[in-house]
Design a protein around this motif. Structure first.
Motif, PDB file in Angstrom:
ATOM      1  N   GLU A   1       0.822  -1.218   0.000  1.00  0.00           N
ATOM      2  CA  GLU A   1       0.000   0.000   0.000  1.00  0.00           C
ATOM      3  C   GLU A   1       0.856   1.268   0.000  1.00  0.00           C
ATOM      4  OE1 GLU A   1      -3.188   0.293  -0.205  1.00  0.00           O
ATOM      5  OE2 GLU A   1      -4.051  -1.670   0.302  1.00  0.00           O
ATOM      6  N   LYS A   2       2.090   1.166   0.491  1.00  0.00           N
ATOM      7  CA  LYS A   2       2.957   2.338   0.610  1.00  0.00           C
ATOM      8  C   LYS A   2       4.121   2.260  -0.371  1.00  0.00           C
ATOM      9  CE  LYS A   2       3.738   3.521   4.938  1.00  0.00           C
ATOM     10  NZ  LYS A   2       4.150   3.372   6.371  1.00  0.00           N
ATOM     11  N   ALA A   3       3.894   1.633  -1.515  1.00  0.00           N
ATOM     12  CA  ALA A   3       4.981   1.399  -2.470  1.00  0.00           C
ATOM     13  C   ALA A   3       5.637   2.704  -2.920  1.00  0.00           C
ATOM     14  CB  ALA A   3       4.448   0.633  -3.679  1.00  0.00           C
ATOM     15  N   GLU A   4       4.839   3.727  -3.180  1.00  0.00           N
ATOM     16  CA  GLU A   4       5.411   4.980  -3.670  1.00  0.00           C
ATOM     17  C   GLU A   4       6.313   5.621  -2.621  1.00  0.00           C
ATOM     18  OE1 GLU A   4       6.275   7.352  -6.730  1.00  0.00           O
ATOM     19  OE2 GLU A   4       4.897   5.639  -6.815  1.00  0.00           O
ATOM     20  N   GLU A   5       5.882   5.552  -1.370  1.00  0.00           N
ATOM     21  CA  GLU A   5       6.718   6.092  -0.301  1.00  0.00           C
ATOM     22  C   GLU A   5       8.003   5.290  -0.159  1.00  0.00           C
ATOM     23  OE1 GLU A   5       4.524   6.539   3.386  1.00  0.00           O
ATOM     24  OE2 GLU A   5       2.674   6.839   2.248  1.00  0.00           O
ATOM     25  N   HIS A   6       7.889   3.974  -0.215  1.00  0.00           N
ATOM     26  CA  HIS A   6       9.073   3.131  -0.073  1.00  0.00           C
ATOM     27  C   HIS A   6      10.041   3.335  -1.236  1.00  0.00           C
ATOM     28  CE1 HIS A   6       6.488   0.386   2.651  1.00  0.00           C
ATOM     29  NE2 HIS A   6       7.191   1.232   3.372  1.00  0.00           N
ATOM     30  N   LYS A   7       9.502   3.624  -2.399  1.00  0.00           N
ATOM     31  CA  LYS A   7      10.369   3.919  -3.543  1.00  0.00           C
ATOM     32  C   LYS A   7      11.208   5.169  -3.273  1.00  0.00           C
ATOM     33  CE  LYS A   7       8.629   3.813  -7.775  1.00  0.00           C
ATOM     34  NZ  LYS A   7       7.917   4.235  -9.017  1.00  0.00           N
ATOM     35  N   GLU A   8      10.566   6.214  -2.789  1.00  0.00           N
ATOM     36  CA  GLU A   8      11.293   7.458  -2.498  1.00  0.00           C
ATOM     37  C   GLU A   8      12.302   7.255  -1.376  1.00  0.00           C
ATOM     38  OE1 GLU A   8       8.460  10.463  -1.626  1.00  0.00           O
ATOM     39  OE2 GLU A   8       7.481  10.379  -3.601  1.00  0.00           O
ATOM     40  N   GLU A   9      11.914   6.480  -0.370  1.00  0.00           N
ATOM     41  CA  GLU A   9      12.801   6.255   0.778  1.00  0.00           C
ATOM     42  C   GLU A   9      14.002   5.400   0.398  1.00  0.00           C
ATOM     43  OE1 GLU A   9       8.939   6.501   3.786  1.00  0.00           O
ATOM     44  OE2 GLU A   9       9.761   4.575   3.138  1.00  0.00           O
ATOM     45  N   PHE A  10      13.806   4.429  -0.482  1.00  0.00           N
ATOM     46  CA  PHE A  10      14.942   3.621  -0.920  1.00  0.00           C
ATOM     47  C   PHE A  10      15.908   4.472  -1.744  1.00  0.00           C
ATOM     48  CE2 PHE A  10      17.036   0.607  -3.846  1.00  0.00           C
ATOM     49  CZ  PHE A  10      17.644  -0.204  -2.902  1.00  0.00           C
ATOM     50  N   THR A  11      15.371   5.364  -2.538  1.00  0.00           N
ATOM     51  CA  THR A  11      16.230   6.291  -3.286  1.00  0.00           C
ATOM     52  C   THR A  11      17.068   7.128  -2.333  1.00  0.00           C
ATOM     53  OG1 THR A  11      14.612   6.410  -5.086  1.00  0.00           O
ATOM     54  CG2 THR A  11      16.230   8.174  -4.961  1.00  0.00           C
ATOM     55  N   ALA A  12      16.452   7.571  -1.240  1.00  0.00           N
ATOM     56  CA  ALA A  12      17.185   8.355  -0.239  1.00  0.00           C
ATOM     57  C   ALA A  12      18.272   7.515   0.424  1.00  0.00           C
ATOM     58  CB  ALA A  12      16.212   8.900   0.808  1.00  0.00           C
ATOM     59  N   LEU A  13      17.957   6.259   0.744  1.00  0.00           N
ATOM     60  CA  LEU A  13      18.955   5.378   1.364  1.00  0.00           C
ATOM     61  C   LEU A  13      20.158   5.182   0.454  1.00  0.00           C
ATOM     62  CD1 LEU A  13      19.870   3.319   3.536  1.00  0.00           C
ATOM     63  CD2 LEU A  13      18.603   1.580   2.250  1.00  0.00           C
ATOM     64  N   VAL A  14      19.912   4.934  -0.823  1.00  0.00           N
ATOM     65  CA  VAL A  14      21.018   4.735  -1.763  1.00  0.00           C
ATOM     66  C   VAL A  14      21.852   6.005  -1.878  1.00  0.00           C
ATOM     67  CG1 VAL A  14      21.547   4.400  -4.220  1.00  0.00           C
ATOM     68  CG2 VAL A  14      19.903   2.901  -3.076  1.00  0.00           C
ATOM     69  N   ARG A  15      21.199   7.153  -1.933  1.00  0.00           N
ATOM     70  CA  ARG A  15      21.934   8.421  -2.019  1.00  0.00           C
ATOM     71  C   ARG A  15      22.790   8.636  -0.773  1.00  0.00           C
ATOM     72  NH1 ARG A  15      17.873  11.328  -2.852  1.00  0.00           N
ATOM     73  NH2 ARG A  15      17.480  11.961  -0.702  1.00  0.00           N
ATOM     74  N   GLU A  16      22.247   8.313   0.404  1.00  0.00           N
ATOM     75  CA  GLU A  16      22.992   8.491   1.651  1.00  0.00           C
ATOM     76  C   GLU A  16      24.158   7.500   1.754  1.00  0.00           C
ATOM     77  OE1 GLU A  16      19.731   7.949   4.272  1.00  0.00           O
ATOM     78  OE2 GLU A  16      18.810   9.877   3.765  1.00  0.00           O
ATOM     79  N   LEU A  17      23.949   6.276   1.287  1.00  0.00           N
ATOM     80  CA  LEU A  17      25.040   5.297   1.268  1.00  0.00           C
ATOM     81  C   LEU A  17      26.149   5.749   0.322  1.00  0.00           C
ATOM     82  CD1 LEU A  17      23.293   1.803   1.333  1.00  0.00           C
ATOM     83  CD2 LEU A  17      25.146   2.533   2.845  1.00  0.00           C
ATOM     84  N   ARG A  18      25.759   6.226  -0.844  1.00  0.00           N
ATOM     85  CA  ARG A  18      26.757   6.702  -1.809  1.00  0.00           C
ATOM     86  C   ARG A  18      27.586   7.832  -1.217  1.00  0.00           C
ATOM     87  NH1 ARG A  18      29.805   4.955  -5.256  1.00  0.00           N
ATOM     88  NH2 ARG A  18      28.289   4.248  -6.789  1.00  0.00           N
ATOM     89  N   ASN A  19      26.951   8.741  -0.527  1.00  0.00           N
ATOM     90  CA  ASN A  19      27.688   9.846   0.095  1.00  0.00           C
ATOM     91  C   ASN A  19      28.654   9.344   1.154  1.00  0.00           C
ATOM     92  OD1 ASN A  19      26.374  11.763  -1.491  1.00  0.00           O
ATOM     93  ND2 ASN A  19      24.774  12.155   0.020  1.00  0.00           N
TER      94      ASN A  19
END
Length: 443
Positions: A189-207
């Motif tokens: 039900e929260k797929a769109e939110e989880h998509k945005e949050e996973f993008t944030a996690l990857v960006r933070e890991l990359r940094n």
């Protein structure tokens, strides 16, 4: 004639050199499940037995690490077996780089190995809180740095697509086509939110990884819908590679009543059009992922269904009236699953040609179209027993998939898993890792 021969010969050598250079630039990521170190019998893969594979691998993905739900830290999933931190297998694995200096060793995170309670959703829970992501990122950086890994491969545990039935009527086919993304059920039900949050996690890991130059990749697990959980344009610049684990579209657990090709390259007639490698690759390309960053997952195992008297005699998939998972293999001891050596031992050979019943050989059916894969089967007997259907990967089909990867200009192949290839050479007269070798030469 002699005047022109030398330039032409040089052109030929230059072309060959360019071809070899291109082939050498292909990625070949090899997965090694650390828990195979603790298996019993012939399926146990030790580090010394692993080494012959490393001449072919550009990357070794060691697995697996997972999330501690109470601390949100990254930890080994093999701690209970006293493998990694207890006996320093982490360091032993990364220490292989001394002998193979070109090899990159990554730590695999999650996948389907970080198994928790059925109602656990710790991978989604972690995404939902920026405070939870901080200890995960810090512990991930610490693990990578402390044990000498070159980076992470994130096999994030997103909810999987619901199984879909294989329809035989054209009307049913179009009905399934309209439900191409979510099927008959909403998986999150929260797929769109989880998509945005996973993008944030990857960006933070990359940094966090950038100052040390660590690699960061993502693995899209089997039956996880890319359109629901991966914002490809936003992700791709923060990733070194994406592994599409485009296999297990049909399995006896997901589809117990119908046996069918688990890992086709192209779309099959009257099947869901997204259940193939080509569709999955094209989705990422269409969403601006560079071809050079895409690796195609190729398994080293088969899926096994039990057939009944009502399944018919031809074995031509889809085979209806299957009866759930087939019996476990002698080595891997997992119902509905055979490693390549276990499949190979059941194909016709001198040892089984006169055997009957449950020990009798399977009939092999190849794939002259080079589109869907091989299968082998044994129809049920008069008592309705001993029927099997196996859809599997072998050196020939793996080479075909490697050729597909090369023809599309993709980054390479992710081989899953070295421990299920014929690492002892039992089926090939002593030549070890035949599937791995076929992929390497195919690239």
């Amino acid at each position: 004639m002699k005047f022109f021969a030398l330039p032409l010969l040089l052109v030929g050598f230059l072309a060959a050199g360019q071809s070899n250079a291109a082939a050498g630039s292909s990625h070949l990521l090899c997965y090694y499940d650390g828990s195979s170190f603790a298996r019993e019998g012939l399926s146990k893969l030790t580090l010394s037995e692993l080494e012959p594979a490393l001449q072919f691998c550009t990357h070794l993905v060691y697995g697996y690490a997972g999330i501690n739900p109470s601390s949100n830290k990254l930890v080994s999933t093999n701690e209970k077996l006293d493998l990694d931190l207890g006996s320093s297998l982490f360091r032993s694995v990364t220490g292989l780089k001394k002998k193979y200096p070109a090899l990159k060793v990554l730590l695999g995170v999650g996948f389907d190995k970080d198994v928790a309670e059925e109602d656990s959703s710790k991978y989604l829970t972690l995404l939902e809180s920026s405070n939870a992501r901080i200890p995960f990122i810090n512990s991930a950086h610490s693990l990578v740095k402390t044990y000498g890994f070159d980076g992470l491969d994130l096999g994030w545990q997103f909810p999987k697509n619901k199984p879909k039935k294989v329809h035989s009527g054209i009307g049913s086919f179009w009905k399934g086509f309209k439900k191409i993304f979510t099927g008959d059920h909403i998986v999150d039900e929260k797929a769109e939110e989880h998509k945005e949050e996973f993008t944030a996690l990857v960006r933070e890991l990359r940094n966090a990884f950038r100052p040390d130059g660590y690699l960061l990749g993502v693995s899209v697990l089997p039956n996880v819908n890319s359109s629901l959980f991966y914002d490809v344009p936003a992700l791709i610049n923060n990733l070194d590679f994406v592994n599409l684990h485009a296999y297990d579209f049909q399995t006896p657990v997901r589809n117990p009543e119908v046996a069918d090709y688990p890992n086709p390259i192209y779309e099959l007639n009257e099947r869901n059009p997204e259940f193939n490698i080509n569709y999955q690759v094209q989705y990422w390309l269409n969403n601006h992922a560079p071809a050079a960053k895409i690796n195609v997952g190729i398994p080293t195992f088969g899926r096994v269904w039990k057939l009944t008297k009502d399944s018919g005699l031809t074995g031509l998939p889809p085979v209806a009236d299957a009866d759930n998972v087939g019996p476990a293999g002698l080595q891997t001891q997992t119902a509905g699953f055979y490693s390549w050596p276990e499949v190979c031992a059941k194909l016709p050979n001198q040892a089984n040609q006169h055997l009957k019943g449950a020990d009798g050989p399977l009939r092999k059916v190849g794939d002259p179209t080079k589109r869907f894969g091989s299968y082998a089967y044994r129809s049920a007997d008069d008592k309705g027993e001993n029927g099997l259907w196996v859809g599997y990967e072998d050196p020939d089909t793996a080479a075909i998939k490697a050729a597909f990867v090369k023809s599309r200009g993709l980054g390479g192949v992710a081989l899953v898993d070295l421990s299920f290839d014929d690492f002892r050479g039992s089926c090939t007269g002593g030549e070890k890792y035949p599937i791995l070798r076929a992929i390497k030469f195919g690239l």
